[in-house]
Design an enzyme around this catalytic site. Structure first.
Site, PDB file in Angstrom:
ATOM      1  N   LYS A 105       0.845  -1.190   0.000  1.00 12.58           N
ATOM      2  CA  LYS A 105       0.000   0.000   0.000  1.00 12.58           C
ATOM      3  C   LYS A 105       0.881   1.240   0.000  1.00 12.58           C
ATOM      4  O   LYS A 105       1.892   1.288   0.700  1.00 12.58           O
ATOM      5  CB  LYS A 105      -0.924   0.014   1.223  1.00 12.58           C
ATOM      6  CG  LYS A 105      -1.926  -1.140   1.261  1.00 12.58           C
ATOM      7  CD  LYS A 105      -2.780  -1.105   2.509  1.00 12.58           C
ATOM      8  CE  LYS A 105      -3.759  -2.279   2.537  1.00 12.58           C
ATOM      9  NZ  LYS A 105      -4.612  -2.280   3.754  1.00 12.58           N
ATOM     10  N   ALA A 137      -2.295  -7.984  10.466  1.00 13.43           N
ATOM     11  CA  ALA A 137      -1.584  -9.255  10.423  1.00 13.43           C
ATOM     12  C   ALA A 137      -1.923 -10.126  11.624  1.00 13.43           C
ATOM     13  O   ALA A 137      -2.091 -11.345  11.500  1.00 13.43           O
ATOM     14  CB  ALA A 137      -0.078  -8.992  10.366  1.00 13.43           C
ATOM     15  N   LYS A 188      -5.705   6.183   2.685  1.00 16.15           N
ATOM     16  CA  LYS A 188      -6.217   5.990   4.053  1.00 16.15           C
ATOM     17  C   LYS A 188      -5.099   6.050   5.084  1.00 16.15           C
ATOM     18  O   LYS A 188      -5.322   6.425   6.240  1.00 16.15           O
ATOM     19  CB  LYS A 188      -7.013   4.687   4.153  1.00 16.15           C
ATOM     20  CG  LYS A 188      -6.224   3.408   3.873  1.00 16.15           C
ATOM     21  CD  LYS A 188      -5.612   2.788   5.098  1.00 16.15           C
ATOM     22  CE  LYS A 188      -4.774   1.576   4.759  1.00 16.15           C
ATOM     23  NZ  LYS A 188      -4.115   0.989   5.946  1.00 16.15           N
ATOM     24  N   ASP A 241     -11.225   0.063   5.336  1.00 19.54           N
ATOM     25  CA  ASP A 241      -9.817   0.136   5.727  1.00 19.54           C
ATOM     26  C   ASP A 241      -9.515   1.430   6.477  1.00 19.54           C
ATOM     27  O   ASP A 241      -8.730   1.444   7.427  1.00 19.54           O
ATOM     28  CB  ASP A 241      -8.941   0.021   4.483  1.00 19.54           C
ATOM     29  CG  ASP A 241      -7.590  -0.616   4.772  1.00 19.54           C
ATOM     30  OD1 ASP A 241      -7.320  -0.939   5.943  1.00 19.54           O
ATOM     31  OD2 ASP A 241      -6.798  -0.803   3.835  1.00 19.54           O
ATOM     32  N   ARG A 252       0.053   1.445  12.776  1.00 22.10           N
ATOM     33  CA  ARG A 252       1.274   2.233  12.935  1.00 22.10           C
ATOM     34  C   ARG A 252       1.069   3.679  12.500  1.00 22.10           C
ATOM     35  O   ARG A 252       1.642   4.597  13.084  1.00 22.10           O
ATOM     36  CB  ARG A 252       2.409   1.594  12.129  1.00 22.10           C
ATOM     37  CG  ARG A 252       2.978   0.357  12.774  1.00 22.10           C
ATOM     38  CD  ARG A 252       3.931  -0.367  11.849  1.00 22.10           C
ATOM     39  NE  ARG A 252       3.217  -1.196  10.890  1.00 22.10           N
ATOM     40  CZ  ARG A 252       3.796  -1.934   9.960  1.00 22.10           C
ATOM     41  NH1 ARG A 252       5.099  -1.936   9.828  1.00 22.10           N
ATOM     42  NH2 ARG A 252       3.085  -2.670   9.141  1.00 22.10           N
TER      43      ARG A 252
END
Length: 338
Positions: A105, A137, A188, A241, A252
């Site tokens: 991304k 994840a 995003k 998302d 993060r």
């Protein structure tokens, strides 16, 4: 024997390789830093300590040998590494795989190009699909339910990968909008930094909800101007998302924004997180692209100013709240009050 090759041994690439191996797909996971590769012992440390390496997954340090008989390339490297990886694959003389599945991304920093455009420039002979949507994840590894979008323009190849990847855990929705799905995943991340700044400043949940809502409108404005379809940005790859990334402490990008809102410098915020924060690079590329197109993108612009022009998060917040008041105030002043 054919296998899937996963390029990128960070959190997302590692989790995807574990998932494909659990689905019975022979998988090889490659990362460019041998010392950071997971699975040196019986588990996936240092990426996921305590998570066992599943049968069917091989973790390799040499890329070129892993290309032999690779049926699908699943790429999950940071955006800035994508073009270099593709050129390395091409230089190795690797024949085009049955499908190239992009799970990275971002936007290319120098050109501002979508990542699907980078793939098509460097490896046009590889059938391209893009996997994106609200997903962490840790959730994929833990077997928690996820829903994502799989975009590709070849319906036969897209359906074949849908059948291989779908499970009781992972629900996949097909799309033809490769450009829009790529763009949503990049934009995003920048908006999630803004949401983190909002929380770091202590502005409250109402302010965050307003920012996410306006962020969705901004996501659609920029995304459609760059070639995406409207429906994509209200779906899993867009709204889904963004809501996840802007709201969760696992993000993060959001955590970096929180640190900035709490007064840390960009360098200190990055050091606190200690991992790649894709939205930092994408912010610069997105700002340039939006400016070039003349697209209204006030949230992304303020994130860029905080990251790269020394603007304080407090002033950036005030600028967003007061935006447009210079046009309204004179009108109100000219009207008699009852």
């Amino acid at each position: 024997m054919s296998h899937w090759l996963v390029c990128g041994a960070g959190h997302w690439g590692t989790a995807l390789s574990v998932y494909t191996a659990r689905r019975g797909i022979a998988t090889q996971l490659w990362g460019h830093r041998r010392e950071h590769l997971p699975g040196t012992d019986a588990d996936l440390a240092p990426i996921f300590p305590g998570v066992p390496v599943p049968p069917g997954l091989r973790i390799v340090a040499e890329l070129e040998p892993a290309l032999a008989d690779a049926e699908v390339w699943l790429i999950a490297v940071p955006s800035h590494a994508l073009r270099g990886l593709l050129r390395r694959l091409r230089a190795a003389g690797a024949p085009a795989p049955r499908a190239l599945l992009l799970a990275s991304k971002g936007l290319e920093l120098d050109s501002g190009a979508r990542l699907d455009a980078v793939v098509q420039e460097e490896y046009p002979q590889a059938p391209l699909l893009v996997l994106s949507g609200p997903s962490f994840a840790q959730d994929l590894l833990a077997g928690r339910p996820l829903a994502m979008t799989l975009a590709g323009t070849d319906p036969e190849i897209r359906e074949a990968l849908l059948q291989r990847l779908r499970s009781a855990q992972l629900r996949l929705y097909p799309s033809e909008d490769v450009a829009g799905v790529c763009l949503a995943g990049a934009i995003k991340n920048v908006l999630a930094i803004a949401a983190g700044i909002c929380d770091g400043l202590g502005l409250g949940e109402s302010a965050r909800a307003a920012l996410i809502t306006r962020g969705l409108a901004e996501l659609e404005r920029i995304g459609t101007a760059l070639g995406g379809q409207h429906d994509t940005f209200s779906g899993l790859a867009g709204a889904g998302d963004l809501i996840l990334t802007a709201s969760s402490d696992l993000s993060r990008n959001r955590r970096l924004g929180v640190a900035l809102g709490q007064g840390l410098s960009l360098d200190a915020a990055r050091a606190r997180i200690g991992e790649e924060v894709e939205g930092v690079r994408s912010s610069r590329a997105l700002y340039r692209v939006a400016q070039g197109l003349g697209v209204e993108a006030p949230i992304s612009e303020q994130v860029y100013r905080v990251l790269y022009q020394g603007e304080s998060p407090q002033r950036a917040s005030v600028a967003l709240m007061q935006r447009g008041l210079e046009r309204v105030a004179p009108v109100l002043a000219s009207r008699p009050m009852d």
